[in-house]
Scaffold this active site. Structure first.
Site, PDB file in Angstrom:
ATOM      1  N   LYS A 120       0.817  -1.219   0.000  1.00 28.16           N
ATOM      2  CA  LYS A 120       0.000   0.000   0.000  1.00 28.16           C
ATOM      3  C   LYS A 120       0.848   1.265   0.000  1.00 28.16           C
ATOM      4  O   LYS A 120       0.358   2.348  -0.343  1.00 28.16           O
ATOM      5  CB  LYS A 120      -0.951   0.016   1.195  1.00 28.16           C
ATOM      6  CG  LYS A 120      -0.278   0.136   2.546  1.00 28.16           C
ATOM      7  CD  LYS A 120      -1.292   0.166   3.667  1.00 28.16           C
ATOM      8  CE  LYS A 120      -0.605   0.304   5.023  1.00 28.16           C
ATOM      9  NZ  LYS A 120       0.158   1.553   5.150  1.00 28.16           N
ATOM     10  N   ASP A 121       2.132   1.150   0.378  1.00 29.13           N
ATOM     11  CA  ASP A 121       3.022   2.310   0.413  1.00 29.13           C
ATOM     12  C   ASP A 121       3.764   2.528  -0.898  1.00 29.13           C
ATOM     13  O   ASP A 121       4.474   3.528  -1.040  1.00 29.13           O
ATOM     14  CB  ASP A 121       4.053   2.158   1.536  1.00 29.13           C
ATOM     15  CG  ASP A 121       3.434   2.238   2.919  1.00 29.13           C
ATOM     16  OD1 ASP A 121       2.367   2.873   3.052  1.00 29.13           O
ATOM     17  OD2 ASP A 121       4.004   1.652   3.856  1.00 29.13           O
ATOM     18  N   ARG A 170      -8.676   8.177   2.436  1.00 31.89           N
ATOM     19  CA  ARG A 170      -9.600   7.071   2.156  1.00 31.89           C
ATOM     20  C   ARG A 170     -10.518   6.834   3.354  1.00 31.89           C
ATOM     21  O   ARG A 170     -11.738   6.724   3.200  1.00 31.89           O
ATOM     22  CB  ARG A 170      -8.792   5.805   1.839  1.00 31.89           C
ATOM     23  CG  ARG A 170      -9.625   4.520   1.740  1.00 31.89           C
ATOM     24  CD  ARG A 170      -8.729   3.299   1.680  1.00 31.89           C
ATOM     25  NE  ARG A 170      -7.918   3.149   2.868  1.00 31.89           N
ATOM     26  CZ  ARG A 170      -8.313   2.527   3.971  1.00 31.89           C
ATOM     27  NH1 ARG A 170      -9.527   2.007   4.036  1.00 31.89           N
ATOM     28  NH2 ARG A 170      -7.503   2.418   5.013  1.00 31.89           N
ATOM     29  N   ARG A 171      -9.931   6.752   4.543  1.00 30.48           N
ATOM     30  CA  ARG A 171     -10.734   6.529   5.740  1.00 30.48           C
ATOM     31  C   ARG A 171     -11.638   7.723   6.032  1.00 30.48           C
ATOM     32  O   ARG A 171     -12.811   7.557   6.385  1.00 30.48           O
ATOM     33  CB  ARG A 171      -9.823   6.256   6.939  1.00 30.48           C
ATOM     34  CG  ARG A 171      -9.128   4.906   6.895  1.00 30.48           C
ATOM     35  CD  ARG A 171      -8.137   4.765   8.026  1.00 30.48           C
ATOM     36  NE  ARG A 171      -7.534   3.436   8.086  1.00 30.48           N
ATOM     37  CZ  ARG A 171      -6.278   3.193   8.430  1.00 30.48           C
ATOM     38  NH1 ARG A 171      -5.482   4.214   8.741  1.00 30.48           N
ATOM     39  NH2 ARG A 171      -5.808   1.970   8.461  1.00 30.48           N
ATOM     40  N   ARG A 188      -0.579  11.621  12.043  1.00 33.86           N
ATOM     41  CA  ARG A 188       0.497  10.966  11.325  1.00 33.86           C
ATOM     42  C   ARG A 188       1.427  10.279  12.308  1.00 33.86           C
ATOM     43  O   ARG A 188       1.392  10.513  13.503  1.00 33.86           O
ATOM     44  CB  ARG A 188       1.272  12.001  10.493  1.00 33.86           C
ATOM     45  CG  ARG A 188       0.571  12.514   9.238  1.00 33.86           C
ATOM     46  CD  ARG A 188       0.542  11.500   8.103  1.00 33.86           C
ATOM     47  NE  ARG A 188       1.786  10.756   7.990  1.00 33.86           N
ATOM     48  CZ  ARG A 188       2.926  11.234   7.508  1.00 33.86           C
ATOM     49  NH1 ARG A 188       2.978  12.477   7.064  1.00 33.86           N
ATOM     50  NH2 ARG A 188       4.011  10.491   7.463  1.00 33.86           N
ATOM     51  N   GLY A 189       2.305   9.454  11.766  1.00 30.11           N
ATOM     52  CA  GLY A 189       3.253   8.729  12.601  1.00 30.11           C
ATOM     53  C   GLY A 189       2.988   7.239  12.562  1.00 30.11           C
ATOM     54  O   GLY A 189       1.938   6.789  12.088  1.00 30.11           O
ATOM     55  N   ARG A 194       0.922   6.762  17.143  1.00 33.12           N
ATOM     56  CA  ARG A 194      -0.498   7.138  17.125  1.00 33.12           C
ATOM     57  C   ARG A 194      -1.206   6.659  18.391  1.00 33.12           C
ATOM     58  O   ARG A 194      -2.066   7.353  18.937  1.00 33.12           O
ATOM     59  CB  ARG A 194      -1.180   6.571  15.881  1.00 33.12           C
ATOM     60  CG  ARG A 194      -0.636   7.141  14.582  1.00 33.12           C
ATOM     61  CD  ARG A 194      -1.436   6.662  13.401  1.00 33.12           C
ATOM     62  NE  ARG A 194      -0.657   6.736  12.170  1.00 33.12           N
ATOM     63  CZ  ARG A 194      -1.151   6.548  10.966  1.00 33.12           C
ATOM     64  NH1 ARG A 194      -2.431   6.259  10.804  1.00 33.12           N
ATOM     65  NH2 ARG A 194      -0.368   6.624   9.898  1.00 33.12           N
ATOM     66  N   CYS A 281      -1.806  11.033  -3.965  1.00 32.54           N
ATOM     67  CA  CYS A 281      -1.879  10.691  -2.539  1.00 32.54           C
ATOM     68  C   CYS A 281      -3.060  11.344  -1.826  1.00 32.54           C
ATOM     69  O   CYS A 281      -3.413  10.933  -0.718  1.00 32.54           O
ATOM     70  CB  CYS A 281      -0.581  11.041  -1.837  1.00 32.54           C
ATOM     71  SG  CYS A 281      -0.201  12.796  -1.816  1.00 32.54           S
TER      72      CYS A 281
END
Length: 348
Positions: A120-121, A170-171, A188-189, A194, A281
Site C-alpha cells: 500500500k506504500d 480514504r478513511r 500521522r506517525g 499514534r 496521494c
C-alpha cells in the site's frame, strides 16, 4: 507496475528471467513438481523502514527464508524514510513514495539485497525505480481496518463530535459518508506513535489496520473491526512486497520461492487498477481483489470525494482473464462514471 521477474502458474512459479536461474528449477513431470535445489547464497541483507511495525515485517520475511533455507544468514538494514520524519501533508514530500525512496536507494546502492515494503506504500502511478523488480508477494494478511477506542466502543456507538485520529483520505471520506457527525483529526506517525497520541488525549479514537496492530503485538486495543463492506481497504492492504535489483538473479530466485500465487494475482489486479486511474496521494481511492475457490478473481473498487458525498463503485469478476485485464476493466468502469474528473478536482 514494474513487471515482476516471474509469472504465477498454478501452484508454482515460472521463471521469466532472461538468464537461467542459478538457484532453483521446477519441472512438471506426471503432473507433479520436482524441485531441484541449488546452492543458496550465504547472506541476504534486508533493508526496511526502521519503525517497529516495519521491523516486525522483516522478521516475518527472515522466518520464512530460514524455514526454507536453514543455512541462509540474513541481516537487517534499517533506514529512516522521509515519510517517517515528515508529519505534515504527504503531498508536499512525494506522496506515498516518501515511505519507499530511501529504502529503494539503499537497495540500488548495493547496501542491501532485498527490500521489504508494504504494497500500500508503493506508488502505482509510476514504474518501480529503474533496475529493481518485485521478486515475491507474501501471503496476504487481514485487509480490514480497526477502531481503537479507550472505552471499547464500536463505530456505530460513537456519539456525534467524536474525534477520530487519521490522516488517511480514504478513511476520512468513508467516515464522512457513513457517519457525518464524526470528526477526523490529522494523525500521522507509526502505529505506536499514534497509540501514544490517543493515550495523551489528542483524539477520542483511532482507525488503524488490523494487520498492522497484530504485527506490533497490539490486537488487544481493537474495539471494533470494520469489514470491507463498511470501510473499503486501500490497494495492497495486508501484503508485503519483496523487491530486488533486477541483475541479482540469485537473490530473486531465492526470494521468489516465498511468493504466494493467489496474492500475486490479487496485487497485480489492484495495482493495475490504480495505475490506470492515476490517482495521487490525496485521492480517496479504495479497492481489493479476492481469489475465489473456483479460481475466479474479483475486484471491488471505489472512488470518493473527500467529503464522502460522492461515491463511485465498480465490482467485476474474471475467470480466465489475466489479473491486469481485470484491474484495467474496473478502472475503466469507474472512469466512465466520472472518476477522472473527480480525482483531478482534488488539490494535491
Amino acid at each position: 507496475m514494474g513487471k515482476p521477474p516471474f509469472k504465477a502458474a498454478g501452484n508454482r512459479l515460472s521463471p521469466g528471467l532472461t538468464r537461467r536461474s542459478a538457484w532453483q528449477t521446477t519441472r512438471r513431470r506426471d503432473r507433479r513438481s520436482i524441485v531441484c535445489a541449488m546452492p543458496v547464497p550465504e547472506m541476504i541483507r534486508i533493508v526496511s523502514r526502521d519503525s517497529p511495525m516495519a521491523l516486525a515485517q522483516v522478521e516475518r520475511v527472515r522466518a520464512e527464508l530460514a524455514a526454507r533455507y536453514p543455512s541462509l544468514r540474513t541481516a537487517v538494514v534499517p533506514v529512516r524514510t522521509t515519510g517517517d520524519t515528515w508529519l505534515g501533508d504527504l503531498a508536499q514530500v512525494e506522496g506515498k513514495g516518501a515511505f519507499t525512496k530511501e529504502v529503494d536507494a539503499a537497495l540500488l546502492a548495493g547496501e542491501a539485497d532485498l527490500a521489504v515494503h508494504c504494497v500500500k506504500d508503493i506508488p502505482a502511478d509510476r514504474p518501480l525505480p529503474a533496475g529493481t523488480a518485485f521478486a515475491a508477494f507474501l501471503e496476504r494478511d487481514d485487509i480490514r481496518d480497526a477502531l481503537v477506542h479507550p472505552d471499547g466502543l464500536a463505530l456505530d456507538e460513537l456519539p456525534p463530535g467524536t474525534r477520530i485520529g487519521t490522516s488517511s483520505v480514504r478513511r476520512a471520506a468513508q467516515l464522512a459518508a457513513l457517519h457525518p457527525g464524526l470528526r477526523c483529526v490529522p494523525f500521522r506517525g507509526n502505529a505506536n506513535r499514534r497509540l501514544a497520541k490517543l493515550a495523551a488525549g489528542e483524539a477520542d479514537a483511532l482507525l488503524l489496520a488490523v494487520s498492522g496492530l497484530r504485527r506490533i503485538g497490539r490486537p488487544d486495543v481493537i474495539s471494533d473491526i470494520l469489514g470491507p463492506e463498511t470501510m473499503c481497504p486501500p490497494v495492497g492492504a495486508g501484503v508485503l512486497a519483496l523487491q530486488c535489483r533486477q541483475d541479482d538473479t540469485a537473490t530473486i530466485d531465492a526470494v521468489a520461492a516465498l511468493n504466494h500465487p493467489a496474492t500475486y494475482r490479487e496485487i497485480t489486479a489492484e495495482r493495475m487498477f490504480l495505475h490506470v486511474l492515476q490517482g495521487h496521494c490525496n485521492s480517496p481511492i479504495a479497492g481489493y481483489a479476492t481469489s475465489h475457490r473456483n479460481g475466479d478473481l474479483s475486484l471491488r473498487a471505489c472512488v470518493f470525494t473527500p467529503d464522502g458525498k460522492t461515491v463511485l463503485n465498480a465490482h467485476e469478476w474474471a475467470g480466465p482473464l489475466d489479473p491486469a485485464t481485470l484491474g484495467t476493466s474496473v478502472a475503466v468502469a469507474l472512469l466512465r462514471q466520472g472518476a477522472r474528473e473527480l480525482i483531478d478536482g482534488i488539490a494535491h
